[in-house]
Design an enzyme around this catalytic site. Structure first.
Site, PDB file in Angstrom:
ATOM      1  N   ASP A  34      56.977   4.709  -9.571  1.00  0.00           N
ATOM      2  CA  ASP A  34      57.292   6.082  -9.966  1.00  0.00           C
ATOM      3  C   ASP A  34      57.753   6.034 -11.427  1.00  0.00           C
ATOM      4  O   ASP A  34      58.904   5.701 -11.715  1.00  0.00           O
ATOM      5  CB  ASP A  34      58.376   6.651  -9.052  1.00  0.00           C
ATOM      6  CG  ASP A  34      58.745   8.068  -9.461  1.00  0.00           C
ATOM      7  OD1 ASP A  34      59.504   8.726  -8.728  1.00  0.00           O
ATOM      8  OD2 ASP A  34      58.283   8.525 -10.534  1.00  0.00           O
ATOM      9  N   TYR A  37      65.356   8.040  -6.964  1.00  0.00           N
ATOM     10  CA  TYR A  37      65.038   9.441  -6.690  1.00  0.00           C
ATOM     11  C   TYR A  37      63.583   9.673  -7.054  1.00  0.00           C
ATOM     12  O   TYR A  37      63.134   9.244  -8.129  1.00  0.00           O
ATOM     13  CB  TYR A  37      65.944  10.360  -7.514  1.00  0.00           C
ATOM     14  CG  TYR A  37      65.634  11.836  -7.350  1.00  0.00           C
ATOM     15  CD1 TYR A  37      65.022  12.562  -8.375  1.00  0.00           C
ATOM     16  CD2 TYR A  37      65.940  12.503  -6.171  1.00  0.00           C
ATOM     17  CE1 TYR A  37      64.742  13.907  -8.231  1.00  0.00           C
ATOM     18  CE2 TYR A  37      65.661  13.853  -6.008  1.00  0.00           C
ATOM     19  CZ  TYR A  37      65.057  14.562  -7.047  1.00  0.00           C
ATOM     20  OH  TYR A  37      64.774  15.889  -6.896  1.00  0.00           O
ATOM     21  N   LYS A  78      57.238  14.649 -16.729  1.00  0.00           N
ATOM     22  CA  LYS A  78      58.116  14.788 -17.907  1.00  0.00           C
ATOM     23  C   LYS A  78      57.361  14.676 -19.239  1.00  0.00           C
ATOM     24  O   LYS A  78      56.704  15.617 -19.658  1.00  0.00           O
ATOM     25  CB  LYS A  78      59.271  13.780 -17.806  1.00  0.00           C
ATOM     26  CG  LYS A  78      60.170  14.065 -16.565  1.00  0.00           C
ATOM     27  CD  LYS A  78      61.365  13.167 -16.479  1.00  0.00           C
ATOM     28  CE  LYS A  78      62.021  13.261 -15.124  1.00  0.00           C
ATOM     29  NZ  LYS A  78      63.165  14.184 -15.060  1.00  0.00           N
TER      30      LYS A  78
HETATM   31  P1  KE4 Z   1      60.411  16.758 -10.809  1.00  0.00           P
HETATM   32  O1  KE4 Z   1      59.843  17.282  -9.493  1.00  0.00           O
HETATM   33  O2  KE4 Z   1      61.863  17.125 -10.995  1.00  0.00           O
HETATM   34  O3  KE4 Z   1      59.531  17.148 -12.007  1.00  0.00           O
HETATM   35  O4  KE4 Z   1      60.330  15.176 -10.787  1.00  0.00           O
HETATM   36  C1  KE4 Z   1      60.955  14.498  -9.715  1.00  0.00           C
HETATM   37  C2  KE4 Z   1      61.232  13.066 -10.136  1.00  0.00           C
HETATM   38  C3  KE4 Z   1      60.417  12.060  -9.669  1.00  0.00           C
HETATM   39  N1  KE4 Z   1      60.634  10.770 -10.014  1.00  0.00           N
HETATM   40  C4  KE4 Z   1      61.650  10.430 -10.846  1.00  0.00           C
HETATM   41  C5  KE4 Z   1      61.834   8.992 -11.215  1.00  0.00           C
HETATM   42  C6  KE4 Z   1      62.514  11.427 -11.358  1.00  0.00           C
HETATM   43  O5  KE4 Z   1      63.529  11.073 -12.181  1.00  0.00           O
HETATM   44  C7  KE4 Z   1      62.314  12.774 -11.012  1.00  0.00           C
HETATM   45  C8  KE4 Z   1      63.201  13.893 -11.505  1.00  0.00           C
HETATM   46  N2  KE4 Z   1      64.292  13.513 -12.328  1.00  0.00           N
HETATM   47  C9  KE4 Z   1      65.480  14.338 -12.252  1.00  0.00           C
HETATM   48  C10 KE4 Z   1      66.542  13.834 -13.214  1.00  0.00           C
HETATM   49  N3  KE4 Z   1      66.755  12.460 -13.186  1.00  0.00           N
HETATM   50  C11 KE4 Z   1      65.150  15.776 -12.508  1.00  0.00           C
HETATM   51  C12 KE4 Z   1      66.315  16.640 -12.875  1.00  0.00           C
HETATM   52  C13 KE4 Z   1      66.512  17.742 -11.865  1.00  0.00           C
HETATM   53  O6  KE4 Z   1      66.364  17.470 -10.652  1.00  0.00           O
HETATM   54  O7  KE4 Z   1      66.814  18.862 -12.305  1.00  0.00           O
END
Ligand code: KE4
Length: 431
Positions: free
Chosen positions: A241, A146, A269
């Site tokens: 990523d 993801y 994060k």
């Molecule tokens: P954000 O746009 O949510 O800040 O980051 C996206 C993203 C990009 N790359 C990786 C490897 C990620 O894990 C994420 C976002 N992680 C999820 C939980 N595993 C966010 C939680 C959510 O969607 O509320």
């Protein structure tokens, strides 16, 4: 643990009237674990307190940013002091330079970095940069990884999409996804075949060096090195990523941990200390293509805003001063030692996987998770029951069997011991 959730229930019903699904991010809705989401009033260290006063040992940790725990005093003080001077100027600020220097010093492949406001924005920008730099359109992603919600990456994705059982999203046009190729993770032959077949058309491959959005999938020995070699051979950019693994696995992230350097890195994060921050970085040559220096446009009103930069600087400084990764390794080892006697009773039915301060409980007969298929076969209904039982016993796990858990420097032995007891009682209840 009163177990009362009256206030959460009331807030959720109000939320449902004005917010889709009552939440601002789908995976928070408890859809795959059942029950209604708890509304959290406060966090302190390893603990969350909900609107009904129930306290939980938290392992979701806001999905990864809170490696120092909730409301870390140094981070809070930095945000407070900065806010008194203004929250955003829309103009360069010294802290943007300071944190950029810190990232460039710590992340081996990064010479220059651009800050944005989320991991999604970081990945969107990194992919656009790869396409702009190479002049090619195709990207290769890996099933279950993801990378945020950019249209062309919502294909066979993990995290909330897996949780909701819909690996693709409505509203993503065929054209938009047509340049995205999806391959299985941990399969170098499939990657080589695809790069051969698509020779000259692929701008980059993008992967989570350690996929954490479809359970915790450990890279097979040599896989990341082979991906690097194949990218060099076919002159394709390698994007790591590291939104989750950055500053989590090691000061320099997974690329330092495994000693495999990507061409472009995305971060998020942890570098925001709990405030909205994302970033993408690379060598100076690649980053010179980013506007206003180069022709790849990317912008953001609040990019690099002082509050988020101050929180990020405070967090990164504290990680260094604590030598946090040693603490996290010890905590992870201690956690395993507390859990071992409990989980060994369920060998062949439950797998506890960990990598430094990241972990998952997977209800499976497998001895190791190394592919998406392994996770697909897991019993997510049993995970839902486990999640509910753990909540009853004051432990808040990420509300999806496709997500991982995180330790922080704020998780003490007592928290870990209490968690192991809750695991033992919960497993006795459901197995
Ligand atoms: P954000 O746009 O949510 O800040 O980051 C996206 C993203 C990009 N790359 C990786 C490897 C990620 O894990 C994420 C976002 N992680 C999820 C939980 N595993 C966010 C939680 C959510 O969607 O509320």
């Amino acid at each position: 643990m009163s177990g009362k959730t009256k206030n959460s229930v009331e807030l959720y019903s109000r939320a449902l009237d004005v917010i889709p699904g009552g939440v601002n991010s789908p995976v928070r809705a408890f859809r795959s674990v059942g029950g209604d989401p708890l509304f959290i009033k406060s966090g302190a260290g390893a603990r969350l307190t909900d609107e009904d006063g129930n306290s939980y040992i938290d392992y979701c940790m806001s999905w990864g940013p809170l490696i120092l725990g909730h409301a870390d005093p140094d981070v809070v003080e930095a945000v407070r002091n900065t806010a008194l001077l203004g929250t955003s100027f829309g103009a360069p600020n010294r802290m943007e330079v300071e944190i950029a220097e810190m990232v460039s010093e710590r992340v081996p492949s990064i010479e220059k970095v651009r800050f944005v406001n989320s991991g999604t924005e970081a990945v969107m920008s990194a992919v656009r940069l790869a396409r702009g730099y190479t002049g090619r359109d195709r990207i290769i992603k890996f099933d279950g990884c993801y990378h945020g919600h950019a249209d062309y990456l919502l294909v066979a994705a993990g995290s909330g999409l897996a949780t909701l059982g819909a690996p693709d999203s409505a509203g993503v046009t065929k054209n938009n996804a047509s340049d995205t190729i999806v391959l299985p993770f941990n399969d170098p032959q499939r990657l080589e075949d695809a790069l051969k077949k698509e020779q000259g058309m692929v701008a980059a491959i993008i992967l989570e060096p350690v996929p954490c959005n479809y359970g915790l999938i450990l890279p097979e020995k040599g896989y990341l090195e082979e991906a690097r070699r194949l990218c060099d051979r076919f002159e394709v950019l390698l994007i790591f990523d590291e939104v989750i693994t950055g500053f989590r696995l090691a000061p320099g992230g997974a690329q330092a941990y495994y000693n495999v350097l990507p061409d472009i890195t995305t971060l998020g994060k942890i570098i925001g200390g709990g405030l909205p921050v994302g970033a993408y970085g690379a060598g100076a040559d690649i980053m010179s293509r980013v506007a206003p220096e180069g022709a790849v446009y990317q912008a953001g009103t609040l990019s690099g805003n002082p509050l988020a930069m101050a929180a990020g600087i405070a967090a990164l400084r504290k990680l260094d001063s604590l030598k946090a990764w040693q603490i996290l390794r010890e905590r992870s080892e201690k956690f395993r030692s507390y859990l071992e006697p409990v989980i060994s009773k369920y060998e062949g039915r439950l797998l506890f996987t960990r990598l430094e301060s990241i972990f998952t409980f997977t209800f499976t007969g497998k001895g190791r998770i190394s592919s998406l298929e392994d996770v697909k076969e897991a019993d997510m209904k049993l995970f839902a029951e486990f999640h509910r039982e753990m909540l009853k016993r004051g432990v808040y796990l990420s509300p999806s069997g496709f997500e991982v858990g995180f330790l922080s420097t704020a998780h003490g032995d007592d928290d870990l011991a209490k968690t192991a007891s809750a695991v033992e009682e919960s497993l006795r209840e459901i197995m």
